[in-house]
Design an enzyme around this catalytic site. Structure first.
Site, mmCIF file in Angstrom:
data_model
loop_
_atom_site.group_PDB
_atom_site.id
_atom_site.type_symbol
_atom_site.label_atom_id
_atom_site.label_comp_id
_atom_site.label_asym_id
_atom_site.label_seq_id
_atom_site.Cartn_x
_atom_site.Cartn_y
_atom_site.Cartn_z
ATOM 1 N N HIS A 1 9.320 -36.523 108.660
ATOM 2 C CA HIS A 1 8.137 -37.499 108.271
ATOM 3 C C HIS A 1 8.412 -38.397 107.121
ATOM 4 C CE1 HIS A 1 7.255 -34.144 105.414
ATOM 5 N NE2 HIS A 1 6.577 -34.942 104.439
ATOM 6 N N GLU B 1 -3.496 -33.905 102.395
ATOM 7 C CA GLU B 1 -2.864 -34.576 103.370
ATOM 8 C C GLU B 1 -3.156 -34.239 104.773
ATOM 9 O OE1 GLU B 1 0.973 -32.178 102.517
ATOM 10 O OE2 GLU B 1 0.724 -31.442 104.419
ATOM 11 N N GLU C 1 12.303 -35.585 100.564
ATOM 12 C CA GLU C 1 11.989 -34.171 100.587
ATOM 13 C C GLU C 1 12.768 -33.388 101.867
ATOM 14 O OE1 GLU C 1 7.905 -34.007 101.994
ATOM 15 O OE2 GLU C 1 7.760 -31.701 102.272
#
Ligand code: CO
Length: 138
Positions: free
Chosen positions: A12, A48, A133
């Site tokens: 993502h 989120e 990440e």
């Protein structure tokens, strides 16, 4: 682990937003996509939402308090891209590999992120000013 297998895909792109509801409404108007998941992740100080786009996701992040990392990012830079997330098969092996290459790790050990997944961040100074990440793919 072979380095060829380190990254499975782009999981993502995380975007910091001031107002999650407004941003979700705009994304739906412009791109016709609704969130598949929404969650408050207190340990990261955010609410989120995940929007499915092909095999990857757009993650919208709104701070829930004023001193979390995303809140500080918004204060300093305003809304925009916050991080890239790569899926990895074995997050510990990926972290050890990065450490051996001299990368600066924000998380030396994995922690639990949204949807209960194991995640870890690599400092932006280790690659082009971009926060990376790692997400362990189940
Ligand atoms: Co993320």
């Amino acid at each position: 682990m072979s380095i060829d297998l380190l990254l499975i895909n782009l999981d993502h792109v995380g975007i910091a937003v001031e107002n999650l509801n407004e941003s979700l409404a705009t994304f739906k108007e412009l791109y016709g996509v609704e969130p598949i998941h929404r969650e408050t992740v207190a340990s990261q100080g955010v609410e989120e939402a995940m929007l499915s786009v092909g095999g990857s996701y757009v993650q919208l992040l709104q701070p829930i308090d004023e001193d979390g990392p995303v809140a500080r990012f918004l204060q300093q830079r305003g809304q925009g891209m916050h991080h890239l997330a790569f899926a990895v098969a074995d997050i510990e092996a990926a972290l050890r590999h990065l450490e051996s290459q001299g990368a600066r790790l924000v998380d030396v050990e994995p922690r639990i992120g949204g949807q209960g997944k194991r995640i870890a961040f690599v400092h932006p100074r280790s690659f082009g000013g971009t926060l990376i990440e790692l997400v362990e793919s189940p």
